[in-house]
Design a protein around this motif. Structure first.
Motif: not given
Length: 73
Positions: A14-34
């Protein structure tokens, strides 16, 4: 009064659609650069480079961590 569901329910169907709709690209990019800068700092330290060169990477990580990111992500 209802209590929040335990953490184990976080990834139920029941939570997966909401979790998938989040735009995590920016956070993922920052984490990879760090992460990459942290590894570079360790490699420079192991190669006995001047601490000034090691600190360049560390300051880069600190600068990235100061970037505003949506705390809900």
């Amino acid at each position: 009064m209802t209590l929040a569901k335990p953490f184990t329910d976080y990834d139920t169907e029941e939570h997966l659609p909401r979790l998938r709709s989040r735009s995590l690209g920016r956070k993922r990019s920052l984490a990879l650069r760090e992460f990459a800068l942290g590894l570079e700092a360790l490699e420079r330290f192991v190669r006995h480079e001047p601490l000034r060169r090691v600190h360049e990477c560390i300051f880069g990580v600190l600068a990235l961590e100061s970037e505003p990111v949506d705390p809900r992500l």
